[in-house]
Write a protein that holds these residues in place. Sequence first.
Motif, PDB file in Angstrom:
ATOM      1  N   ALA A 159      89.967 -90.463 -45.467  1.00 47.25           N
ATOM      2  CA  ALA A 159      89.438 -89.420 -46.346  1.00 47.25           C
ATOM      3  C   ALA A 159      89.049 -88.227 -45.480  1.00 47.25           C
ATOM      4  CB  ALA A 159      88.226 -89.927 -47.128  1.00 47.25           C
ATOM      5  N   LEU A 160      89.119 -87.046 -46.055  1.00 48.61           N
ATOM      6  CA  LEU A 160      88.765 -85.817 -45.353  1.00 48.61           C
ATOM      7  C   LEU A 160      87.398 -85.328 -45.847  1.00 48.61           C
ATOM      8  CD1 LEU A 160      89.484 -83.462 -43.452  1.00 48.61           C
ATOM      9  CD2 LEU A 160      90.599 -82.364 -45.436  1.00 48.61           C
ATOM     10  N   VAL A 161      86.451 -85.219 -44.930  1.00 50.28           N
ATOM     11  CA  VAL A 161      85.112 -84.719 -45.253  1.00 50.28           C
ATOM     12  C   VAL A 161      84.932 -83.369 -44.565  1.00 50.28           C
ATOM     13  CG1 VAL A 161      82.621 -85.102 -45.026  1.00 50.28           C
ATOM     14  CG2 VAL A 161      84.150 -87.027 -45.532  1.00 50.28           C
ATOM     15  N   LEU A 162      84.528 -82.364 -45.325  1.00 55.47           N
ATOM     16  CA  LEU A 162      84.328 -81.015 -44.797  1.00 55.47           C
ATOM     17  C   LEU A 162      82.876 -80.584 -45.010  1.00 55.47           C
ATOM     18  CD1 LEU A 162      87.565 -79.321 -46.172  1.00 55.47           C
ATOM     19  CD2 LEU A 162      87.183 -80.233 -43.874  1.00 55.47           C
ATOM     20  N   ARG A 163      82.381 -79.772 -44.074  1.00 56.23           N
ATOM     21  CA  ARG A 163      81.017 -79.242 -44.169  1.00 56.23           C
ATOM     22  C   ARG A 163      81.076 -77.727 -44.024  1.00 56.23           C
ATOM     23  NH1 ARG A 163      77.325 -82.110 -40.150  1.00 56.23           N
ATOM     24  NH2 ARG A 163      78.627 -80.962 -38.664  1.00 56.23           N
ATOM     25  N   ASP A 164      80.383 -77.026 -44.940  1.00 56.08           N
ATOM     26  CA  ASP A 164      80.410 -75.564 -44.867  1.00 56.08           C
ATOM     27  C   ASP A 164      79.183 -75.044 -44.125  1.00 56.08           C
ATOM     28  OD1 ASP A 164      78.269 -75.698 -46.614  1.00 56.08           O
ATOM     29  OD2 ASP A 164      79.404 -75.002 -48.366  1.00 56.08           O
ATOM     30  N   ALA A 165      79.051 -73.750 -44.061  1.00 54.23           N
ATOM     31  CA  ALA A 165      77.983 -73.132 -43.283  1.00 54.23           C
ATOM     32  C   ALA A 165      76.595 -73.422 -43.842  1.00 54.23           C
ATOM     33  CB  ALA A 165      78.215 -71.616 -43.200  1.00 54.23           C
ATOM     34  N   THR A 166      76.508 -73.741 -45.138  1.00 51.11           N
ATOM     35  CA  THR A 166      75.201 -74.036 -45.758  1.00 51.11           C
ATOM     36  C   THR A 166      74.816 -75.501 -45.621  1.00 51.11           C
ATOM     37  OG1 THR A 166      76.166 -74.528 -47.933  1.00 51.11           O
ATOM     38  CG2 THR A 166      75.634 -72.218 -47.449  1.00 51.11           C
ATOM     39  N   GLY A 167      75.688 -76.306 -45.026  1.00 51.63           N
ATOM     40  CA  GLY A 167      75.407 -77.729 -44.875  1.00 51.63           C
ATOM     41  C   GLY A 167      75.875 -78.578 -46.035  1.00 51.63           C
ATOM     42  N   PRO A 216      89.875 -76.556 -40.786  1.00 52.20           N
ATOM     43  CA  PRO A 216      89.644 -77.259 -42.054  1.00 52.20           C
ATOM     44  C   PRO A 216      90.672 -76.926 -43.121  1.00 52.20           C
ATOM     45  CG  PRO A 216      87.558 -76.493 -41.154  1.00 52.20           C
ATOM     46  CD  PRO A 216      88.637 -75.908 -40.297  1.00 52.20           C
ATOM     47  N   ARG A 217      91.128 -75.660 -43.174  1.00 56.45           N
ATOM     48  CA  ARG A 217      92.096 -75.282 -44.197  1.00 56.45           C
ATOM     49  C   ARG A 217      93.407 -76.041 -44.023  1.00 56.45           C
ATOM     50  NH1 ARG A 217      92.543 -69.039 -45.383  1.00 56.45           N
ATOM     51  NH2 ARG A 217      90.354 -69.548 -45.822  1.00 56.45           N
ATOM     52  N   TRP A 218      93.870 -76.159 -42.770  1.00 57.05           N
ATOM     53  CA  TRP A 218      95.099 -76.912 -42.527  1.00 57.05           C
ATOM     54  C   TRP A 218      94.905 -78.400 -42.814  1.00 57.05           C
ATOM     55  CZ3 TRP A 218      99.750 -75.226 -42.505  1.00 57.05           C
ATOM     56  CH2 TRP A 218     100.040 -73.919 -42.075  1.00 57.05           C
ATOM     57  N   GLU A 219      93.701 -78.907 -42.574  1.00 54.85           N
ATOM     58  CA  GLU A 219      93.423 -80.309 -42.873  1.00 54.85           C
ATOM     59  C   GLU A 219      93.507 -80.574 -44.372  1.00 54.85           C
ATOM     60  OE1 GLU A 219      93.091 -82.890 -41.024  1.00 54.85           O
ATOM     61  OE2 GLU A 219      93.114 -81.891 -39.080  1.00 54.85           O
ATOM     62  N   ILE A 220      93.030 -79.625 -45.178  1.00 54.81           N
ATOM     63  CA  ILE A 220      93.108 -79.780 -46.633  1.00 54.81           C
ATOM     64  C   ILE A 220      94.563 -79.841 -47.071  1.00 54.81           C
ATOM     65  CG2 ILE A 220      92.613 -78.687 -48.849  1.00 54.81           C
ATOM     66  CD1 ILE A 220      90.103 -77.492 -47.591  1.00 54.81           C
ATOM     67  N   VAL A 221      95.375 -78.920 -46.548  1.00 52.42           N
ATOM     68  CA  VAL A 221      96.799 -78.900 -46.894  1.00 52.42           C
ATOM     69  C   VAL A 221      97.473 -80.196 -46.446  1.00 52.42           C
ATOM     70  CG1 VAL A 221      99.001 -77.749 -46.488  1.00 52.42           C
ATOM     71  CG2 VAL A 221      96.911 -76.388 -46.817  1.00 52.42           C
ATOM     72  N   GLY A 222      97.163 -80.615 -45.204  1.00 49.73           N
ATOM     73  CA  GLY A 222      97.776 -81.833 -44.686  1.00 49.73           C
ATOM     74  C   GLY A 222      97.409 -83.057 -45.500  1.00 49.73           C
ATOM     75  N   HIS A 223      96.147 -83.150 -45.933  1.00 50.72           N
ATOM     76  CA  HIS A 223      95.713 -84.314 -46.710  1.00 50.72           C
ATOM     77  C   HIS A 223      96.370 -84.336 -48.079  1.00 50.72           C
ATOM     78  CE1 HIS A 223      93.156 -87.020 -49.046  1.00 50.72           C
ATOM     79  NE2 HIS A 223      92.801 -87.564 -47.889  1.00 50.72           N
ATOM     80  N   ARG A 224      96.471 -83.166 -48.709  1.00 50.14           N
ATOM     81  CA  ARG A 224      97.066 -83.121 -50.038  1.00 50.14           C
ATOM     82  C   ARG A 224      98.554 -83.435 -50.013  1.00 50.14           C
ATOM     83  NH1 ARG A 224      93.854 -77.781 -52.483  1.00 50.14           N
ATOM     84  NH2 ARG A 224      91.928 -78.914 -52.989  1.00 50.14           N
ATOM     85  N   PRO A 248      87.000 -80.081 -51.903  1.00 51.62           N
ATOM     86  CA  PRO A 248      86.863 -78.762 -51.261  1.00 51.62           C
ATOM     87  C   PRO A 248      87.889 -77.756 -51.757  1.00 51.62           C
ATOM     88  CG  PRO A 248      87.996 -80.290 -49.812  1.00 51.62           C
ATOM     89  CD  PRO A 248      87.593 -81.083 -51.020  1.00 51.62           C
ATOM     90  N   PRO A 249      87.460 -76.574 -52.137  1.00 52.09           N
ATOM     91  CA  PRO A 249      88.435 -75.521 -52.486  1.00 52.09           C
ATOM     92  C   PRO A 249      89.157 -75.047 -51.228  1.00 52.09           C
ATOM     93  CG  PRO A 249      86.207 -74.644 -52.527  1.00 52.09           C
ATOM     94  CD  PRO A 249      86.069 -76.113 -52.329  1.00 52.09           C
ATOM     95  N   LEU A 250      90.420 -74.686 -51.371  1.00 52.33           N
ATOM     96  CA  LEU A 250      91.239 -74.314 -50.218  1.00 52.33           C
ATOM     97  C   LEU A 250      90.688 -73.094 -49.499  1.00 52.33           C
ATOM     98  CD1 LEU A 250      93.803 -74.827 -48.555  1.00 52.33           C
ATOM     99  CD2 LEU A 250      95.063 -73.405 -50.196  1.00 52.33           C
ATOM    100  N   ARG A 251      90.101 -72.136 -50.219  1.00 49.73           N
ATOM    101  CA  ARG A 251      89.646 -70.879 -49.610  1.00 49.73           C
ATOM    102  C   ARG A 251      88.160 -70.920 -49.240  1.00 49.73           C
ATOM    103  NH1 ARG A 251      93.393 -66.982 -49.919  1.00 49.73           N
ATOM    104  NH2 ARG A 251      95.140 -67.293 -51.357  1.00 49.73           N
ATOM    105  N   GLY A 252      87.576 -72.114 -49.152  1.00 41.63           N
ATOM    106  CA  GLY A 252      86.179 -72.209 -48.760  1.00 41.63           C
ATOM    107  C   GLY A 252      85.987 -71.891 -47.288  1.00 41.63           C
ATOM    108  N   HIS A 253      84.757 -71.633 -46.901  1.00 43.19           N
ATOM    109  CA  HIS A 253      84.432 -71.357 -45.495  1.00 43.19           C
ATOM    110  C   HIS A 253      83.760 -72.601 -44.902  1.00 43.19           C
ATOM    111  CE1 HIS A 253      85.448 -67.109 -45.963  1.00 43.19           C
ATOM    112  NE2 HIS A 253      84.767 -67.116 -47.098  1.00 43.19           N
ATOM    113  N   TYR A 254      84.526 -73.342 -44.090  1.00 49.48           N
ATOM    114  CA  TYR A 254      84.052 -74.607 -43.549  1.00 49.48           C
ATOM    115  C   TYR A 254      83.832 -74.491 -42.053  1.00 49.48           C
ATOM    116  CZ  TYR A 254      86.101 -75.887 -48.015  1.00 49.48           C
ATOM    117  OH  TYR A 254      86.425 -75.929 -49.334  1.00 49.48           O
ATOM    118  N   THR A 255      82.797 -75.154 -41.596  1.00 51.14           N
ATOM    119  CA  THR A 255      82.495 -75.146 -40.162  1.00 51.14           C
ATOM    120  C   THR A 255      82.974 -76.405 -39.453  1.00 51.14           C
ATOM    121  OG1 THR A 255      80.309 -76.097 -40.587  1.00 51.14           O
ATOM    122  CG2 THR A 255      80.485 -73.689 -40.518  1.00 51.14           C
ATOM    123  N   ASP A 256      83.049 -77.504 -40.182  1.00 51.96           N
ATOM    124  CA  ASP A 256      83.430 -78.786 -39.555  1.00 51.96           C
ATOM    125  C   ASP A 256      84.304 -79.588 -40.505  1.00 51.96           C
ATOM    126  OD1 ASP A 256      81.610 -78.834 -37.068  1.00 51.96           O
ATOM    127  OD2 ASP A 256      80.183 -78.452 -38.713  1.00 51.96           O
TER     128      ASP A 256
END
Length: 294
Positions: A33-41, A17-25, A68-76
Amino acid sequence: MSDDSAERLYYRTARSPRWEIVGHRWSASRDWALVLRDATGEYFVLGRRGDPDDAGGYVPMPDEAAAPPLRGHYTDGFRVDVTEHVDTRAIGLPTVYGTESVELWVSWWVHDPVRVVRTKTVHGWHVIRTYLTTALRHLAETQAVAGNGLGAPEIMQHLGVPQRLEEAGLSYRVFDVRLRDNGEELLLGQGENEGVRYSWTTSRRGEYEFCLQALHAGPASLAALWLLRHPDQVRQVLDWAVDHQDLLSPPLTDWQEELASLLGTLTDQERKEISYLLRDRISALGRPVPGMAD
């Protein structure tokens, strides 16, 4: 036009997910569009949300998901297609000539990428087509209750502006109605075994006048109109014309036949004298006579 069997509205990303954020920006593309989901849903989104700029009724979408913040913890991570798609829906409209086959040209798009991922809407046209069918049936029933017909002007008036399917995150609009030749179609405004049920509307005043003139012109005009709508039935129309000469050329009455027969036996001088007598008699009745000065 899109093909549901080949195109997906979204797919899970292979990179982190972190590389996807960089790539999208860094990407200049607005097609996804880039959709990310973190551990809390909780969901986050990068990219366009809302209608395309030329959709004819732009309304900003509420920010249900933050960037999404770049340093977030994303699962998907998911890439969602936000381009504008075009598909067609064949329908049959009832008219005075029978069922008219047309194609509705439909533009549709994702206005809420997060909702698409949440509802797992993989193929958008299937969802749009289902809702469009329901909307068309409802419109046909409403027009029938009001005593009005259903045609291209009515469809464009009600469905030509963006229609939102909030629960699916999709929107659509009908941008054109075109005649078609054949194929599978949705029949509107009549049952399978019913005749054509139709009410005149202002938009079809010209059709009404045309049909009125055809009726006044008699069987020959109606036969020509039928042939125009069914050019493959030339032989049947010709056979009908031969078998119904009495309708196409009504027989003369007895007195007309006797008078025509008598005039045919007169000499030129006798016909001229009778024409003078007939002219004077018509003039005495106060009727205008061709060739006579006022």
